[in-house]
Design a protein around this motif. Structure first.
Motif, short mmCIF file in Angstrom:
data_model
loop_
_atom_site.label_atom_id
_atom_site.label_comp_id
_atom_site.label_asym_id
_atom_site.label_seq_id
_atom_site.Cartn_x
_atom_site.Cartn_y
_atom_site.Cartn_z
N PRO A 48 147.45 146.22 102.16
CA PRO A 48 146.15 145.63 101.26
C PRO A 48 146.42 145.39 100.05
CG PRO A 48 145.77 147.59 102.65
CD PRO A 48 146.94 147.48 102.93
N PHE A 74 137.85 148.39 105.88
CA PHE A 74 139.56 148.06 105.71
C PHE A 74 140.07 149.44 105.67
CE2 PHE A 74 141.46 148.67 101.14
CZ PHE A 74 140.07 149.17 100.91
N ASP A 115 141.68 142.68 99.24
CA ASP A 115 141.12 143.56 100.22
C ASP A 115 140.13 144.73 99.44
OD1 ASP A 115 142.63 143.38 102.88
OD2 ASP A 115 144.18 143.00 101.24
N ALA A 131 149.85 150.06 99.86
CA ALA A 131 148.98 149.05 99.36
C ALA A 131 149.76 148.59 98.17
CB ALA A 131 147.78 149.36 98.97
N ARG A 158 134.81 148.52 99.74
CA ARG A 158 136.17 147.91 99.01
C ARG A 158 136.13 148.01 97.42
NH1 ARG A 158 138.65 144.25 102.52
NH2 ARG A 158 137.52 144.39 104.70
#
Lengths: 256, 66
Positions: free
Chosen positions: A177, A2, A199, A147, A12
């Protein structure tokens, strides 16, 4: 894989470096976690008791640093802390956190939004720690945050995803994210967040204060992978109180 | 000349630069940042920045945190 801002990550799982019993245990845990993005804090140097260099061992592992603004109670303090962090660590990546309340360490949404907007304009890649408020997360995204990092429960409380219903809305609406931060106390909590479609997750206390932090790091690594795989596989929606057989039950008995 | 570092008073006998002060105090400069009277001083400017009486220095370093 990601992406946050212009950087791709295989892992992640984000890891915080606080509360470890020793620098060695921290280093081993970081390596075992597979994490590529690691948070740090800033502190005033005590002239008579300077701290150890924590940065070099982390950089030697090839991990990206994510300094935080912990200790800031206002946007103004956080902006100053962010500039100091950029100077000290040579990165414009920042975990923005502003929590004036000492008991629950809940983030101040107004100061956080104001600081985020200013810091994005200064060229920072801002990842704000925030309440699990879908409207606020949308606003943080709109001012240019790379994010959002909504909380599952208060920092260090290990209570899991108390905010799960709001996290679902945030995940549904976000175009940046969503990293669930704070409150994740067990690998099962991380799995839940990842199955939901988060995410990534950020974990610190649950690993650092486990009996065996290195093994717990591996447990979280596997949990995050499993949760993501389940999300991508698509969970079965067949949930009810009534049983539904997964094997044929009667046909061959009737022939006896 | 009297200055303050992180709210701690310090007497300097002679004119010195920021870089000289950090060196005299045995500060590991790997991951630190310095602000002089509230203004962040870029690492490349420490050598040429002379300290004055009454200056206030904020000195921070990276530590473990979540």
């Amino acid at each position: 894989m990601f992406r946050i801002a212009d950087r791709d990550f295989q892992s992640r799982l984000l890891i915080g470096t606080g509360k470890y019993s020793s620098a060695n245990v921290m280093q081993e845990s970081l390596a075992a976690s597979g994490s590529e993005l690691v948070t740090l804090a800033l502190k005033r140097v005590q002239l008579d008791r300077p701290g150890d260099d924590i940065v070099t061992p982390i950089q030697n592992l090839g991990l990206q640093l994510l300094p935080n603004t912990s200790g800031a109670k206002t946007a103004q303090e956080a902006i100053f802390a962010a500039r100091l962090a950029r100077e000290a660590l040579g990165t414009h990546w920042l975990k923005l956190e502003i929590h004036p309340d000492p008991n629950y360490l809940l983030p101040d949404p107004i100061e956080t939004l104001n600081a985020a907007e200013a810091l994005v304009k200064e060229g920072f890649t801002v990842l704000p720690y925030c309440g699990a408020d879908p409207v606020l997360c949308k606003r943080l995204q709109d001012v240019g945050c790379a994010a959002v990092m909504p909380l599952g429960a208060p920092i260090g409380s290990n209570q899991g995803l108390l905010t799960r219903d709001f996290l679902r809305i945030i995940i549904e609406q976000a175009s940046v994210p969503v990293i669930v931060d704070a409150g994740i106390g067990a690998p099962s909590h991380a799995v839940e967040a990842m199955e939901m479609g988060a995410d990534a997750v950020l974990v610190n206390t649950a690993i650092a204060t486990a009996n065996d932090p290195v093994a717990m790091s591996q447990a979280f690594r596997n949990a995050v992978i499993a949760g993501r795989m389940a999300y991508e596989a698509g969970l079965s929606q067949n949930a009810s109180l009534k049983a539904t057989a997964s094997s044929p039950l009667t046909d061959f008995l009737e022939s006896l | 000349m009297r200055i303050k570092i992180n709210d701690q008073g310090l007497e300097l006998t002679e004119q010195s630069s920021l870089a000289e002060l950090l060196s005299a105090q045995n500060i590991d400069t790997t991951a630190i940042a310095v602000a002089l009277n509230g203004k962040i001083m870029h690492r490349g400017h420490w050598q040429q920045t002379k300290l004055n009486d009454g200056d206030t220095i904020t000195l921070v370093q990276a530590v473990a945190g979540g």
